[in-house]
Design a protein around this motif. Structure first.
Motif, PDB file in Angstrom:
ATOM      1  N   GLU A   1       0.825  -1.196   0.000  1.00 22.41           N
ATOM      2  CA  GLU A   1       0.000   0.000   0.000  1.00 22.41           C
ATOM      3  C   GLU A   1       0.868   1.257   0.000  1.00 22.41           C
ATOM      4  O   GLU A   1       0.572   2.241  -0.706  1.00 22.41           O
ATOM      5  CB  GLU A   1      -0.924  -0.008   1.216  1.00 22.41           C
TER       6      GLU A   1
ATOM      7  N   ARG B   1       1.689   6.770  -6.854  1.00 21.57           N
ATOM      8  CA  ARG B   1       0.686   7.780  -7.176  1.00 21.57           C
ATOM      9  C   ARG B   1       1.225   9.189  -6.928  1.00 21.57           C
ATOM     10  O   ARG B   1       0.986  10.117  -7.721  1.00 21.57           O
ATOM     11  CB  ARG B   1      -0.591   7.545  -6.356  1.00 21.57           C
TER      12      ARG B   1
ATOM     13  N   ARG C   1       1.023   4.217  -2.858  1.00 16.09           N
ATOM     14  CA  ARG C   1       0.893   5.638  -2.547  1.00 16.09           C
ATOM     15  C   ARG C   1       2.085   6.415  -3.104  1.00 16.09           C
ATOM     16  O   ARG C   1       1.928   7.531  -3.639  1.00 16.09           O
ATOM     17  CB  ARG C   1       0.794   5.840  -1.047  1.00 16.09           C
ATOM     18  N   LYS C   2       3.275   5.835  -2.976  1.00 18.16           N
ATOM     19  CA  LYS C   2       4.472   6.523  -3.483  1.00 18.16           C
ATOM     20  C   LYS C   2       4.406   6.679  -4.995  1.00 18.16           C
ATOM     21  O   LYS C   2       4.756   7.741  -5.542  1.00 18.16           O
ATOM     22  CB  LYS C   2       5.716   5.724  -3.084  1.00 18.16           C
TER      23      LYS C   2
END
Length: 507
Positions: free
Chosen positions: A374, A381, A378-379
């Motif tokens: 996860e 994105r 996130r990184k």
């Protein structure tokens, strides 16, 4: 006696023919039974032979001299005394068998008294056939003294062994019975001397007594020994089961199980720690409802296949008991459950009859891995968003520098402007590469590593070296001070290099 011999003979043949000899010799419990088998083969063989000889009137018979001296009548069947001397000590020693020592050596608590029993049987025979009044009574007296000495040890052992397991009281009663029976034999042995009983009565008593004293006792010894062995095997099985339960409960991986209806019947400490759900609350809950909604159908099929004994692989799922109706009261009282990601493997559990009674599941904790995944997403994105926002100002810088380069006439300033333009182009290429990499990672399904095909452009290495020298000359630290001292002069001595084929946007 013959039936006992046949039973022990069949047992010995089965052990040998089935290849169990080594197993019986290695295990102390079975080794004790193997030694008992050899002893009982000897006892039953001897009894069968002696009784057959006596039944066929092949006997070694004497008249009791001391009985005749006192006016009585006694017939001495010497074969019976030989039988007592050879069999009674062995039967008594079998009664005194103890568990083996730690190094496997056999132990016996009645060896001295068993040997003394054989000795007083010989002395008692000598006492009634010797033709001397003094020596006859001396031998009879010492026979009874030996009996009381042997009985003391045997009764002391009986008092101790009565508390040793399930078979202890039976073994103690058997030893007491042997002591009492031998004492009665001694009384009947004395009664014909003064003529109080007939020789016929004495020998009929011996015939009837031998059935229980030797044959019956031998069978009881076999039964109590087998009972003790069964109890030992049961104790071992229970100890192994306790060790296994303790191992499962304290294992460093989550282990839990369900019955045939899918309700939890096993929940170890690691599972309780991962989910925040104690064992007491987890027992009896439907397991499938604790799993992630997207994998509940797969989990149900997974458990059904395990119950049917089919070959199954693994199942990746989440377990999160939050919001279950059965736990509403506990959650209202402060119970906090946690979500855990697991890869599960399953195996059917069986009852004593071999029937499947449930499924045990062993999990590999992927909670940290899921959190890492996860964070990676996130990184990716974040990089995609930042890279996209950087492209617009970079395009503006490049366009402005193109315009300035077209209008600039001074050579020195033009070179610096082209350098700024090239740096902006490199930065734009880097931003585009980051965006492409983020796109590949987000669409990557795990089947293979993400790849990107490189361009094939003509690249002039000499121009790249010139740009590097100019960038280093113009570089400054955080305070705006030049990194290259004034006394240092950077010179590019590379005259000419060939044009190579490479990706110009990755240089």
């Amino acid at each position: 006696a013959f039936c006992g011999l046949l039973y022990e003979l069949c047992l010995a043949i089965c052990i040998k023919s089935m290849g169990l000899q080594l197993l019986y010799e290695e295990d102390p419990v079975f080794r004790r039974r193997l030694r008992l088998n050899r002893k009982m083969l000897y006892v039953f063989t001897f009894l069968t032979t002696i009784y057959t000889c006596m039944a066929c009137d092949c006997q070694y018979v004497h008249k009791g001299w001391i009985a005749e001296y006192h006016g009585g009548h006694q017939i001495v069947y010497s074969f019976r005394y030989i039988e007592w001397v050879c069999c009674a000590p062995i039967v008594l020693s079998i009664s005194g068998q103890l568990p083996h020592t730690a190094d496997g050596s056999p132990r016996n608590a009645l060896v001295p008294s068993s040997m003394l029993t054989g000795i007083y049987c010989i002395i008692s025979w000598q006492g009634i056939v010797v033709t001397d009044f003094y020596w006859a009574w001396v031998l009879i007296f010492w026979a009874f003294v030996s009996y009381f000495l042997a009985s003391y040890e045997q009764l002391y052992f009986a008092w101790w062994v009565k508390d040793q397991g399930t078979a202890g009281p039976v073994r103690a009663a058997l030893v007491v019975y042997l002591v009492i029976m031998i004492g009665i034999y001694g009384v009947v042995y004395l009664l014909p001397i003064p003529g109080w009983v007939t020789a016929t009565f004495e020998n009929k008593f011996y015939c009837l007594g031998d059935v229980s004293f030797k044959v019956g006792t031998s069978v009881m010894l076999l039964a109590t020994n087998d009972l003790a062995n069964n109890e030992e095997m049961r104790r071992r099985a229970e100890a192994t089961a306790d060790d296994l339960r303790r191992l499962i409960n304290t294992a460093s991986v989550p282990i839990f199980g369900v019955d045939t209806k899918g309700f939890v019947n096993q929940w170890n400490m690691k599972t309780a720690d991962l989910t925040g759900l104690p064992e007491a609350l987890a027992m009896g809950l439907p397991l499938v409802r604790m799993l992630g909604e997207s994998s509940q159908a797969d989990a149900g099929a997974f458990i059904r296949n395990a119950l049917e004994g089919k070959e199954i692989g693994t199942l990746e799922t989440s377990i999160y008991p939050n919001g279950m109706v059965e736990l509403e009261n506990e959650e209202a009282n402060g119970l906090v459950t946690k979500k855990a990601m697991l890869v599960l493997s399953a195996s059917p559990t069986k009852d004593k009859q071999g029937g499947i009674k449930g499924v045990s599941l062993v999990g590999c904790d992927l909670t940290d891995v899921a959190a890492y995944r996860e964070a990676e997403q996130r990184k990716v994105r974040f990089m995609a968003v930042v890279s996209h926002e950087l492209r617009s100002p970079l395009h503006g810088i490049i366009g402005l520098m193109d315009h300035l380069c077209d209008t600039e006439k001074q050579e020195g300033r033009l070179r610096f402007m082209k350098l700024v333009k090239n740096c902006a182009n490199r930065l734009l290429d880097l931003v585009v590469n980051i965006m492409e990499m983020a796109s590949m990672v987000s669409s990557h399904d795990g089947s293979a590593a993400p790849t990107k095909k490189l361009a094939r452009d003509p690249v002039e290495l000499s121009k790249i070296l010139d740009e590097i020298v100019m960038l280093v000359k113009s570089s400054t630290d955080k305070g705006g001070n030049p990194l290259v001292k004034k006394s240092v002069q950077l010179v590019n001595d590379v005259k000419s290099l060939p044009i190579i084929e490479a990706d110009a946007h990755k240089c």
